[in-house]
Scaffold this active site. Structure first.
Site, PDB file in Angstrom:
ATOM      1  N   LYS A 169      24.366 -19.995 -22.109  1.00 12.93           N
ATOM      2  CA  LYS A 169      25.382 -19.870 -21.002  1.00 12.93           C
ATOM      3  C   LYS A 169      24.588 -19.344 -19.698  1.00 12.93           C
ATOM      4  O   LYS A 169      23.320 -18.934 -19.859  1.00 12.93           O
ATOM      5  CB  LYS A 169      26.291 -18.525 -21.420  1.00 12.93           C
ATOM      6  CG  LYS A 169      27.267 -18.824 -22.496  1.00 12.93           C
ATOM      7  CD  LYS A 169      28.275 -19.702 -22.132  1.00 12.93           C
ATOM      8  CE  LYS A 169      29.342 -20.168 -23.163  1.00 12.93           C
ATOM      9  NZ  LYS A 169      30.366 -20.958 -22.710  1.00 12.93           N
ATOM     10  N   LYS A 171      27.156 -22.405 -18.778  1.00 14.65           N
ATOM     11  CA  LYS A 171      27.328 -23.807 -19.306  1.00 14.65           C
ATOM     12  C   LYS A 171      26.384 -24.696 -18.559  1.00 14.65           C
ATOM     13  O   LYS A 171      25.649 -25.585 -19.234  1.00 14.65           O
ATOM     14  CB  LYS A 171      28.755 -24.308 -18.917  1.00 14.65           C
ATOM     15  CG  LYS A 171      29.885 -23.749 -19.743  1.00 14.65           C
ATOM     16  CD  LYS A 171      31.152 -24.356 -19.659  1.00 14.65           C
ATOM     17  CE  LYS A 171      31.897 -24.018 -20.660  1.00 14.65           C
ATOM     18  NZ  LYS A 171      33.409 -24.882 -20.497  1.00 14.65           N
ATOM     19  N   LYS A 195      23.526 -23.978 -29.394  1.00 17.39           N
ATOM     20  CA  LYS A 195      23.943 -25.295 -28.883  1.00 17.39           C
ATOM     21  C   LYS A 195      24.138 -25.363 -27.402  1.00 17.39           C
ATOM     22  O   LYS A 195      24.352 -24.361 -26.664  1.00 17.39           O
ATOM     23  CB  LYS A 195      25.449 -25.497 -29.540  1.00 17.39           C
ATOM     24  CG  LYS A 195      26.470 -24.573 -29.281  1.00 17.39           C
ATOM     25  CD  LYS A 195      27.695 -24.992 -29.808  1.00 17.39           C
ATOM     26  CE  LYS A 195      28.577 -26.054 -29.290  1.00 17.39           C
ATOM     27  NZ  LYS A 195      28.956 -25.688 -27.759  1.00 17.39           N
ATOM     28  N   ASP A 197      26.302 -26.321 -24.094  1.00 15.02           N
ATOM     29  CA  ASP A 197      27.844 -26.585 -24.027  1.00 15.02           C
ATOM     30  C   ASP A 197      28.494 -27.924 -23.778  1.00 15.02           C
ATOM     31  O   ASP A 197      27.507 -28.742 -23.609  1.00 15.02           O
ATOM     32  CB  ASP A 197      28.453 -25.608 -22.795  1.00 15.02           C
ATOM     33  CG  ASP A 197      29.725 -24.934 -23.555  1.00 15.02           C
ATOM     34  OD1 ASP A 197      30.572 -25.198 -23.894  1.00 15.02           O
ATOM     35  OD2 ASP A 197      29.679 -23.613 -22.917  1.00 15.02           O
ATOM     36  N   GLU A 198      29.683 -28.217 -23.720  1.00 12.43           N
ATOM     37  CA  GLU A 198      30.235 -29.380 -23.926  1.00 12.43           C
ATOM     38  C   GLU A 198      29.948 -30.175 -22.425  1.00 12.43           C
ATOM     39  O   GLU A 198      30.124 -31.389 -22.532  1.00 12.43           O
ATOM     40  CB  GLU A 198      31.824 -29.473 -24.148  1.00 12.43           C
ATOM     41  CG  GLU A 198      32.607 -29.074 -23.135  1.00 12.43           C
ATOM     42  CD  GLU A 198      32.726 -27.686 -23.269  1.00 12.43           C
ATOM     43  OE1 GLU A 198      33.634 -27.129 -21.996  1.00 12.43           O
ATOM     44  OE2 GLU A 198      32.326 -26.943 -23.601  1.00 12.43           O
ATOM     45  N   HIS A 286      31.821 -30.985 -31.373  1.00 11.33           N
ATOM     46  CA  HIS A 286      32.722 -30.091 -30.541  1.00 11.33           C
ATOM     47  C   HIS A 286      34.071 -30.760 -30.315  1.00 11.33           C
ATOM     48  O   HIS A 286      34.008 -32.200 -30.360  1.00 11.33           O
ATOM     49  CB  HIS A 286      31.867 -29.990 -29.372  1.00 11.33           C
ATOM     50  CG  HIS A 286      32.352 -29.017 -28.500  1.00 11.33           C
ATOM     51  ND1 HIS A 286      33.572 -29.023 -27.737  1.00 11.33           N
ATOM     52  CD2 HIS A 286      31.995 -27.643 -27.984  1.00 11.33           C
ATOM     53  CE1 HIS A 286      33.846 -28.046 -27.073  1.00 11.33           C
ATOM     54  NE2 HIS A 286      33.068 -27.083 -27.297  1.00 11.33           N
ATOM     55  N   ARG A 287      35.219 -30.232 -30.261  1.00 11.76           N
ATOM     56  CA  ARG A 287      36.383 -30.672 -30.258  1.00 11.76           C
ATOM     57  C   ARG A 287      37.076 -30.667 -28.569  1.00 11.76           C
ATOM     58  O   ARG A 287      38.324 -30.806 -28.546  1.00 11.76           O
ATOM     59  CB  ARG A 287      37.408 -29.944 -30.978  1.00 11.76           C
ATOM     60  CG  ARG A 287      37.634 -28.630 -30.698  1.00 11.76           C
ATOM     61  CD  ARG A 287      38.666 -27.894 -31.759  1.00 11.76           C
ATOM     62  NE  ARG A 287      38.933 -26.578 -31.400  1.00 11.76           N
ATOM     63  CZ  ARG A 287      39.851 -25.983 -32.028  1.00 11.76           C
ATOM     64  NH1 ARG A 287      40.857 -26.477 -32.759  1.00 11.76           N
ATOM     65  NH2 ARG A 287      40.116 -24.643 -31.711  1.00 11.76           N
ATOM     66  N   LYS A 326      39.694 -16.097 -27.190  1.00  9.36           N
ATOM     67  CA  LYS A 326      40.070 -16.629 -25.875  1.00  9.36           C
ATOM     68  C   LYS A 326      41.100 -17.790 -26.049  1.00  9.36           C
ATOM     69  O   LYS A 326      41.846 -18.000 -25.019  1.00  9.36           O
ATOM     70  CB  LYS A 326      38.827 -16.767 -24.765  1.00  9.36           C
ATOM     71  CG  LYS A 326      38.246 -18.069 -25.239  1.00  9.36           C
ATOM     72  CD  LYS A 326      37.274 -17.908 -23.764  1.00  9.36           C
ATOM     73  CE  LYS A 326      36.462 -19.237 -23.993  1.00  9.36           C
ATOM     74  NZ  LYS A 326      35.362 -19.618 -23.007  1.00  9.36           N
ATOM     75  N   SER A 369      34.719 -20.530 -32.539  1.00  8.19           N
ATOM     76  CA  SER A 369      34.095 -20.163 -31.011  1.00  8.19           C
ATOM     77  C   SER A 369      35.065 -20.032 -30.163  1.00  8.19           C
ATOM     78  O   SER A 369      36.167 -20.826 -29.917  1.00  8.19           O
ATOM     79  CB  SER A 369      33.335 -21.501 -31.135  1.00  8.19           C
ATOM     80  OG  SER A 369      32.509 -21.355 -29.837  1.00  8.19           O
ATOM     81  N   GLY A 370      34.811 -19.139 -29.209  1.00  5.11           N
ATOM     82  CA  GLY A 370      35.779 -19.004 -27.897  1.00  5.11           C
ATOM     83  C   GLY A 370      36.233 -17.547 -27.971  1.00  5.11           C
ATOM     84  O   GLY A 370      37.092 -17.100 -28.531  1.00  5.11           O
ATOM     85  N   GLY A 371      35.320 -16.689 -27.076  1.00  3.76           N
ATOM     86  CA  GLY A 371      35.806 -15.427 -26.702  1.00  3.76           C
ATOM     87  C   GLY A 371      35.423 -14.556 -27.785  1.00  3.76           C
ATOM     88  O   GLY A 371      35.911 -13.297 -27.645  1.00  3.76           O
ATOM     89  N   GLY A 394      29.255 -16.909 -27.257  1.00  2.00           N
ATOM     90  CA  GLY A 394      28.380 -17.107 -25.896  1.00  2.00           C
ATOM     91  C   GLY A 394      28.427 -16.153 -25.123  1.00  2.00           C
ATOM     92  O   GLY A 394      27.337 -15.279 -25.244  1.00  2.00           O
ATOM     93  N   GLY A 395      29.335 -15.797 -24.469  1.00  2.00           N
ATOM     94  CA  GLY A 395      29.410 -14.411 -23.385  1.00  2.00           C
ATOM     95  C   GLY A 395      29.223 -13.206 -24.570  1.00  2.00           C
ATOM     96  O   GLY A 395      28.782 -12.156 -23.903  1.00  2.00           O
TER      97      GLY A 395
END
Length: 448
Positions: A169, A171, A195, A197-198, A286-287, A326, A369-371, A394-395
């Protein structure tokens, strides 16, 4: 004029497009579960027959070219369960002979998820699940590494535990050297996986060749200091010609993992990469874009279906969702018949499939993953299953008051606390980084 409802009630069509459950041999049929909301005037069974016809022999009326041989290729409704009025579940068996096995996932999707989403007499339809018989699955090689293979690389085979990952981060916008600095700090702090980011591939501010060489050099230094191997998933996502160039550049510069946005590139591309003998590193999947299909609880394609296809295609790790974070978890509070396809329970259902036996194919590591930050670790592990899971932050790592290294340490400490059966508050008394993280994000984030 005969209405569609009257047409599907005719004995001739009922005979062609319906069956008794015992007539559908799971070894000889691909079986799809659909959640259907017909338009007013069409009952649930007739709506299912409409899909069975449209996605197999494809006619809404009798035509002179029909033969008994053609009728044997028809999809057949064999299960109907109303949940609310005419809304409910329909299972359709498509005979294996209908499919060109050599055409793979592309052809499979054209039948089980083809025209049906645009049929005018269906208000909504969602493909919830697909059963694939052994004869179909064995055409695919599946993951090269799977959970066990990734654990062997990282060194967690003997004492399995949840893996800790991070995302660079911000991104985009960092230079190759700045990216490497973040990666080094995360590795020293204790992550197992890093990784891109997308949205980062090979933009001018961070070309893939320079980025990979700098990051892998940093991870080599971290390994010399800690003895630990950390995977770096380089995002190689691109159109078909460029993706192979990206893969070649990444591998030539020492990449030990690659990442593919599978819905952006297409599942057949993922399969081609996984089956290529020159690609000797795990594939992190990654989706991004998935919610265009999965978010609406009444329409589209469930993530479970996509997860099965990723396993067929050869992904070693796959983002499946969080219990606390998140990203939205649609469908929470759904009827009992839909519990395995809704909310957190639905994510756990997907994870258990990826971790389970499937005709000998290797398993896939589910990724949350996500928040996520340290306070949310226990809830995610408890609800999503462990130890075979990767928690990405990440954050939740880089946002730590004392930076990336301390953030990684705090996340690692949260995992340790959970695995030891100790509350985060108690563990934080002797672990400063975790204490600071809990204070920074607030105790309101703690989930008991």
């Amino acid at each position: 004029m005969v209405s569609k409802k009257e047409w599907y009630q005719e004995d001739f069509w009922v005979k062609i497009f319906t069956a008794m459950p015992e007539e559908i041999d799971p070894d000889r049929y691909i079986i799809c579960t659909y959640y259907i909301t017909p338009k007013e005037g069409l009952d649930l069974k007739s709506a299912g027959m409409y899909i069975a016809a449209e996605e197999s022999i494809g006619t809404w009326t009798k035509v002179t070219t029909m033969t008994e041989r053609v009728y044997k290729l028809a999809g057949r409704v064999f299960y109907v369960k109303k949940i609310h009025r005419e809304v409910g579940l329909v299972k359709i068996g498509f005979p294996l002979e209908l499919f060109d096995l050599d055409a793979g996932i592309s052809h499979l999707l054209s039948i089980i998820a083809g025209n049906l989403f645009g049929v005018s007499d269906l208000k909504n339809v969602r493909l919830l699940d697909v059963h694939l018989p052994k004869e179909f699955v064995r055409v695919f090689k599946g993951p090269k590494f799977g959970i066990d293979g990734v654990r062997q690389i990282i060194g967690t085979s003997r004492n399995p535990r949840p893996h800790l990952g991070t995302i660079i981060k911000p991104k985009v916008g960092l230079s190759p050297k700045e990216t490497a600095k973040v990666a080094y700090e995360a590795a020293i702090g204790g992550v197992d996986f890093i990784k891109d980011d997308e949205t980062l591939t090979s933009q001018g501010f961070n070309p893939i060749e320079e980025r990979v060489s700098n990051v892998m050099e940093a991870l080599d230094r971290a390994k010399e200091e800690t003895g630990r191997t950390v995977l770096y998933a380089v995002n190689v996502t691109a159109d078909v010609d460029r993706i192979w160039k990206n893969i070649e550049i990444a591998l030539d510069n020492g990449a030990n993992c690659i990442m593919v946005d599978f819905l952006c590139t297409g599942l057949p591309i993922l399969r081609k990469i996984a089956e290529d003998p020159s690609v000797k590193v795990p594939i992190h999947v990654h989706r991004c874009l998935h919610a265009a299909m999965t978010r609406n609880p009444e329409h589209g394609i469930h993530m479970l279906v996509l997860a099965k296809l990723v396993r067929l295609a050869g992904g070693d790790q796959l983002h499946t969702g969080t219990a606390k974070g998140k990203m939205e978890k649609p469908g929470t509070g759904a009827p009992k018949e839909l519990e395995n396809y809704s909310g957190v329970k639905g994510i756990r259902y997907i994870n258990d499939f990826l971790r389970g036996e499937w005709y000998g194919l290797k398993t896939v590591m589910p990724v949350a993953s996500g928040g996520i930050h340290p306070a949310l670790v226990p809830a995610n592990l408890e609800l999503l299953g462990y130890p075979d899971i990767q928690i990405n932050a990440g954050g939740g790592i880089h946002g730590h008051p004392r930076g990336t290294k301390a953030g990684a340490m705090a996340m690692k400490q949260a995992i340790e606390a959970f695995m030891k059966g100790i509350s985060l508050e108690e563990y934080a008394r002797d672990h400063l980084e975790l204490k600071e993280a809990l204070e920074h994000w607030g105790k309101k984030f703690l989930v008991k």
